[in-house]
Design a protein around this motif. Structure first.
Motif, PDB file in Angstrom:
ATOM      1  N   UNK A 623       2.141 -18.859   9.839  1.00 29.02           N
ATOM      2  CA  UNK A 623       1.426 -17.602  10.069  1.00 29.02           C
ATOM      3  C   UNK A 623       0.003 -17.810  10.574  1.00 29.02           C
ATOM      4  N   UNK A 624      -0.407 -18.998  10.847  1.00 31.36           N
ATOM      5  CA  UNK A 624      -1.761 -19.238  11.342  1.00 31.36           C
ATOM      6  C   UNK A 624      -2.029 -20.708  11.526  1.00 31.36           C
ATOM      7  N   UNK A 625      -2.992 -21.026  12.365  1.00 29.11           N
ATOM      8  CA  UNK A 625      -3.326 -22.425  12.620  1.00 29.11           C
ATOM      9  C   UNK A 625      -4.145 -22.987  11.467  1.00 29.11           C
ATOM     10  N   UNK A 626      -4.052 -24.260  11.279  1.00 28.06           N
ATOM     11  CA  UNK A 626      -4.814 -24.933  10.247  1.00 28.06           C
ATOM     12  C   UNK A 626      -4.676 -26.427  10.413  1.00 28.06           C
ATOM     13  N   UNK A 627      -5.501 -27.212   9.740  1.00 25.37           N
ATOM     14  CA  UNK A 627      -5.402 -28.674   9.888  1.00 25.37           C
ATOM     15  C   UNK A 627      -4.112 -29.191   9.263  1.00 25.37           C
ATOM     16  N   UNK A 628      -3.499 -30.130   9.930  1.00 29.34           N
ATOM     17  CA  UNK A 628      -2.299 -30.765   9.411  1.00 29.34           C
ATOM     18  C   UNK A 628      -2.560 -32.251   9.212  1.00 29.34           C
ATOM     19  N   UNK A 629      -2.462 -32.723   7.969  1.00 22.78           N
ATOM     20  CA  UNK A 629      -2.718 -34.149   7.720  1.00 22.78           C
ATOM     21  C   UNK A 629      -1.892 -34.642   6.537  1.00 22.78           C
ATOM     22  N   UNK A 630      -1.637 -35.941   6.560  1.00 25.43           N
ATOM     23  CA  UNK A 630      -0.951 -36.634   5.469  1.00 25.43           C
ATOM     24  C   UNK A 630      -1.753 -37.892   5.160  1.00 25.43           C
ATOM     25  N   UNK A 631      -2.086 -38.124   3.865  1.00 30.25           N
ATOM     26  CA  UNK A 631      -2.891 -39.265   3.447  1.00 30.25           C
ATOM     27  C   UNK A 631      -2.077 -40.142   2.485  1.00 30.25           C
ATOM     28  N   UNK A 632      -2.058 -41.430   2.757  1.00 30.89           N
ATOM     29  CA  UNK A 632      -1.366 -42.387   1.890  1.00 30.89           C
ATOM     30  C   UNK A 632      -2.399 -43.366   1.335  1.00 30.89           C
ATOM     31  N   UNK A 633      -2.508 -43.440   0.004  1.00 28.02           N
ATOM     32  CA  UNK A 633      -3.451 -44.334  -0.651  1.00 28.02           C
ATOM     33  C   UNK A 633      -2.805 -45.016  -1.845  1.00 28.02           C
ATOM     34  N   UNK A 634      -3.520 -45.944  -2.462  1.00 29.55           N
ATOM     35  CA  UNK A 634      -2.965 -46.675  -3.608  1.00 29.55           C
ATOM     36  C   UNK A 634      -4.106 -47.211  -4.462  1.00 29.55           C
ATOM     37  N   UNK A 635      -3.836 -47.300  -5.783  1.00 29.45           N
ATOM     38  CA  UNK A 635      -4.794 -47.869  -6.730  1.00 29.45           C
ATOM     39  C   UNK A 635      -4.037 -48.701  -7.755  1.00 29.45           C
TER      40      UNK A 635
END
Length: 721
Positions: A623-635
């Motif tokens: 229904x609207x534009x927005x940022x698209x992101x995927x973050x992969x991290x580890x600890x």
């Protein structure tokens, strides 16, 4: 009657009392004897009532454990059905594209899976949109068969896109009692293109239920709604019949997923029935424990108790007659006799119980969990030697039985038993070293049976060999991996087209430069040739990774680098993420330790999670534009490594959290999700000795995968087989 002489120095006797004074004293003795007799009878009845309650509770626990086993057997078959449905969808795609070779390969795989008999399927059939059967796994079934009048075809033709399970019926091709498990086949435009049918043999399922019975009087059955679909004792007369209208199983609330009750079977047999509903389906499994058999020992003991109580009452009357001086010795003798009877009955019951437990296909054990989480093994069934190769005496003599496990699994025992004590039950899978040195996979199901005042907990466990089941699960994961590659074909083609386009453009530029400038253009030509080599290496890396991803990987967990698995998953998903305008950022520390896993199954798990995140972001941005992101991290967290996969897809509704890892549960549109992606990820992480959890972050979902840090293998203390 002569009068006895009076002792010397004795005083003269008192005057006799009135005649009315003696009878009350005699009646008081008689009343005391009667009161003692009544007390013995009441105590006996109370003991009988307590023994009956204990026997009923024990039978209820056994019935619930057996119902859990039946439930697991049915879930394994439904997982196999879903894989076969996905293969039939691939068959339709290959058929419409004219790929006869690929279609034939899928037909061979479908037929071999059915004919192997591992899951009790009669056939796999494909029905066209016109209702005529297009293909069947039964040899010689080439004659046209019309199935458009069947309910399992009509419901999908009217728009149902989820799994449908028919009532028990006789197949027109197989001519055997079956239930039809169906899903719609969808064309390129997601339009209805036919129905995939998997026919489950109800007599084979009935035989499988019969193998689970603890004793001959018990039975197990499968219900489809209120109709019996399988029965372990009398399948010929039971399959396809309705439960009586007054049967308590019909009155169970539809939202109640599990329970147990005292009920009369249609044959008039009193039973303790434990039942489990199969989530997302109209199926219910039930285990019927014969109530009379559970009370047989109590009935015999009740007779002995009543006889003993009656004898005690008679003895009390006799004691009044003989004299109060002998009452103490008689009571002690009766108590000793009763104790001996109870001891003999207890020994006989113990021998019968041990014989039945020893015949089970799994190992039953018990022990105590102390407040600090320490576990002490107190007993093990004689079936231990058959299941894991070690006798019960050898297990009980070990200072710590966990030396038979992998060091990583043994190091987590404290956490596991703390969880059992807190939640009441738990389940895990791990490897055990047999006496002959062979390693096998087992499933350990544990339940709390008593909580003591000192804070300790008594528990009982059931260990079963699941090595064959793990092998079947590996085959299902391989099929799912190939299906995932098919779903990402468009994105992979884009990834290969990019280096090919760069190579073509560089070659054209080099050719024109050579024609226009001659030898003066050699430096530029060399640069372009170098670029062509780089892009060719990029294309080669993608193809090589596809070959590795498609291979079967059924080994045991081993030390791997998380960065290697993440990079491999990125190669497979970059095209799909680029097409959706989603940025993938990998932020793994350079000094991250190796973890215990398998490379290919872990890559498949990461690919599933990344593609799920892609779908959630696309849905969130509809229904609207927005940022698209995927973050992969580890600890690093103690002895574990936690890897997170976060996205900007808006998060997971709270109502879905509890069912997120259930098989066949999906929130995606019809044709886009099967509900097996996250369950396969959950199974893979469990096989690694890790776990997966889901939560919501500020922008979307956060999936956390926990791995055990790889350590050098330790040599267990020596044991003599």
């Amino acid at each position: 009657m002569p009068v006895p002489p009076r002792p010397m120095n004795a005083q003269a006797p008192l005057p006799p009392l009135a005649p009315a004074a003696a009878p009350p004293r005699r009646w008081l003795a008689w009343l005391s004897a009667i009161a003692i007799g009544c007390a013995l009878l009441l105590a006996g009845e109370a003991l009988i009532a307590r023994l009956s309650r204990d026997a009923t509770d024990s039978a209820r626990v056994e019935a619930e454990a057996a119902a859990d086993v039946v439930h697991q057997v049915l879930l394994r078959r439904l997982e196999a059905v879903e894989v076969l449905h996905r293969l039939t969808q691939s068959w339709l795609v290959l058929r419409e594209s004219g790929n006869d070779q690929g279609r034939s390969a899928i037909e061979t795989e479908l037929a071999s899976t059915v004919n192997a008999g591992q899951f009790g399927f009669i056939q796999v059939a494909i029905i066209g949109r016109d209702g005529w059967m297009l293909w069947s796994s039964i040899p010689g079934s080439g004659a046209p068969v019309y199935l458009g009048d069947r309910e399992h075809f009509q419901v999908h033709a009217r728009g149902l896109r989820s799994l449908f399970i028919s009532i028990p019926l006789v197949g027109r091709v197989s001519q055997r009692w079956t239930v039809q498990l169906t899903r719609p086949l969808l064309g390129p435009d997601a339009a209805f293109a036919g129905v995939a049918v998997v026919s489950m043999d109800l007599h084979d399922l009935s035989d499988a239920l019969a193998e689970i019975q603890f004793r001959p009087q018990d039975s197990a059955m499968l219900l489809r709604g209120t109709m019996r679909a399988a029965h372990s004792r009398n399948p010929g007369a039971a399959i396809g019949t309705e439960l009586p209208a007054e049967d308590p199983l019909r009155l169970a609330h539809p939202d109640q997923m599990t329970g147990s009750m005292l009920r009369a079977t249609p044959e008039g047999q009193q039973s303790i029935t434990a039942w489990r509903r199969v989530a997302g389906t109209p199926l219910t499994v039930a285990y019927i424990r014969d109530y009379a058999a559970s009370q047989a020992g109590v009935a015999n003991l009740a007779l002995l108790v009543r006889l003993t109580a009656g004898a005690g009452a008679a003895m009390a009357l006799m004691l009044v007659w003989v004299g109060l001086s002998r009452r103490g010795r008689a009571a002690a003798r009766r108590a000793a006799e009763a104790a001996e009877i109870e001891r003999s009955l207890a020994q006989a019951a113990s021998r019968t119980y041990a014989r039945r437990i020893g015949g089970l296909p799994g190992l039953i054990y018990g022990g105590d969990i102390l407040p600090d989480g320490t576990f002490t093994l107190t007993h093990a069934s004689e079936s231990a030697e058959r299941v894991i190769g070690w006798t019960a005496e050898q297990l009980l003599s070990l200072p710590d039985p966990h030396v038979l496990m992998e060091p990583e699994d043994a190091s987590r025992q404290g956490d596991f038993y703390a969880s059992v004590a807190d939640q009441g039950e738990a389940q895990r899978e791990f490897r055990v070293r047999r006496a002959d040195g062979q390693w096998i996979w087992v499933r350990d199901s544990v339940r709390v049976v008593d909580r003591r005042a000192d804070g300790s907990t008594e528990m009982v466990g059931y260990v079963a060999d699941i090595s064959d089941e793990r092998a079947i699960q590996a085959r299902l994961q391989n099929a799912g991996r190939l299906t995932t590659l098919g779903e990402m074909a468009t994105g992979l083609a884009h990834e290969l087209n990019q280096p090919l386009a760069v190579m073509s453009l560089a070659a054209d530029n080099a050719s024109r430069a050579l024609q226009r400038r001659g030898a003066a253009a050699l430096p530029d030509i060399q640069e372009r040739l170098s670029r062509i080599g780089q892009q060719a290496q990029r294309a080669r890396d993608i193809v090589d990774h596809l070959r590795v991803f498609g291979r079967s990987d059924e080994g045991e967990p081993e030390p791997i680098a998380l960065s290697q698995a993440v990079q491999g998953a990125a190669v497979l998903t970059n095209g799909a993420l680029h097409a959706s305008g989603i940025d993938l950022a990998v932020e793994l520390p350079g000094d991250l330790p190796l973890v215990m896993a398998r490379l290919v199954p872990l890559e498949q798990a990461i690919v599933n999670l990344v593609m799920n995140a892609r779908d959630a972001i696309d849905e969130h941005r509809r229904d609207g534009e927005g940022p698209g992101w995927i973050r992969i991290g580890a600890t690093v967290q103690g002895r574990m490594v936690a890897m997170t996969i976060a996205d900007s897809g808006g998060g997971i509704p709270d109502s879905h959290m509890e069912r997120l890892f259930e098989p066949f549960f999906t929130t995606k549109a019809p044709g886009k999700g099967t509900g097996l992606g996250l369950p396969l990820v959950h199974a893979a992480m469990r096989a690694f000795g890790g776990s997966i959890t889901a939560a919501n972050g500020p922008d979307g979902a956060v999936m956390t995968l926990t791995f055990a840090i790889a350590t050098p293998p330790a040599t267990p203390p020596g044991l003599e087989a």
